[in-house]
Design a protein around this motif. Sequence first.
Motif, short mmCIF file in Angstrom:
data_model
loop_
_atom_site.label_atom_id
_atom_site.label_comp_id
_atom_site.label_asym_id
_atom_site.label_seq_id
_atom_site.Cartn_x
_atom_site.Cartn_y
_atom_site.Cartn_z
N GLN A 42 -46.19 9.31 -7.82
CA GLN A 42 -45.73 8.21 -6.98
C GLN A 42 -46.26 6.87 -7.49
OE1 GLN A 42 -43.59 8.43 -3.96
NE2 GLN A 42 -43.45 6.38 -4.85
N HIS A 43 -47.51 6.87 -7.93
CA HIS A 43 -48.10 5.65 -8.49
C HIS A 43 -47.31 5.18 -9.71
CE1 HIS A 43 -51.22 2.78 -9.75
NE2 HIS A 43 -51.04 3.26 -10.98
N ALA A 44 -46.93 6.14 -10.57
CA ALA A 44 -46.18 5.79 -11.77
C ALA A 44 -44.81 5.22 -11.41
CB ALA A 44 -46.03 7.01 -12.67
N LEU A 45 -44.13 5.84 -10.45
CA LEU A 45 -42.82 5.34 -10.02
C LEU A 45 -42.94 3.94 -9.43
CD1 LEU A 45 -41.43 8.61 -8.44
CD2 LEU A 45 -40.45 7.42 -10.41
N ASP A 46 -43.99 3.71 -8.66
CA ASP A 46 -44.17 2.42 -8.00
C ASP A 46 -44.54 1.32 -9.00
OD1 ASP A 46 -43.66 3.57 -5.56
OD2 ASP A 46 -45.77 3.81 -5.00
N ASN A 47 -45.27 1.68 -10.05
CA ASN A 47 -45.86 0.66 -10.91
C ASN A 47 -45.24 0.56 -12.31
OD1 ASN A 47 -48.47 -0.47 -9.44
ND2 ASN A 47 -48.37 1.74 -9.00
N ASP A 51 -41.00 -1.10 -16.17
CA ASP A 51 -41.17 -1.09 -17.62
C ASP A 51 -40.22 -0.11 -18.31
OD1 ASP A 51 -43.28 -2.95 -17.54
OD2 ASP A 51 -44.73 -1.35 -17.13
N TYR A 52 -39.97 1.03 -17.66
CA TYR A 52 -39.25 2.11 -18.32
C TYR A 52 -37.90 2.45 -17.69
CZ TYR A 52 -43.71 3.11 -20.62
OH TYR A 52 -44.85 3.01 -21.37
#
Length: 246
Positions: A42-47, A51-52
């Motif tokens: 979830q952190h990766a999706l939010d942050n 970028d990707y």
Amino acid sequence: MSDSLPKDSKSTLATTDNDTPTYMRKIRSFVLREGRLTKGQQHALDNFWSDYGLQYQTEAFDLTQVFGRDKPRVLEIGFGMGQSLVQMAADAADKDFIGIEVHRPGVGACLATAQARNVTNLKVFQHDAVEILEHSIADNSLDTVQLFFPDPWHKKRHHKRRIVQTEFASLVQRKLKPGGVFHMATDWQNYAEYMLEVMQPIAGFSNMSTSNDYVERPEHRPLTKFEQRGQRLGHGVWDLMYKKES
């Protein structure tokens, strides 16, 4: 993106105003089972999505603008948790990679891994691959399309759900540049034989196998943990590579 499969069970081909075949699929090759996201995903999706991430759109992206350069482009369909896709991108800085995955946990995991490894030559869609190919990717714009270990839908009555169908392969062919490669891999022998049966009659594709069937796993396809375990148990893996003729 719908969480349920459409009721219609047929696939049809339509034509556009310029008589280009358009894949009008009404049956999906996946069932969207949304697993629970970990905090890291979830952190990766939010942050890291900014970028990707690429959002599905009905007009083709200018991929040179997306990546800020014009390099060979590799698109992978159904990258799972993304470890091998990120590995390939990290190992080939001279290429640009596009990943497509429908499941949010896998997308989140991929973004986290890409960020941790500081990979900059990767973009990701979370959407149906057929719709992405049909609308968001220009014809003759890809050097490689990868389809590794798709759902085999092993029961005969489910074979209609297999993503590798004549219409789908023809759609991939349209998106590849002349000389581009469609690379498939499966650990189900029946599916490998089925892929051969589908691919061999398609005009404009040539089998890259010297024996006109399967190729050895190329070095650029990472050996996954699942595949390593299968090898220890004596399970086979079949790679198929078809080149688009000019």
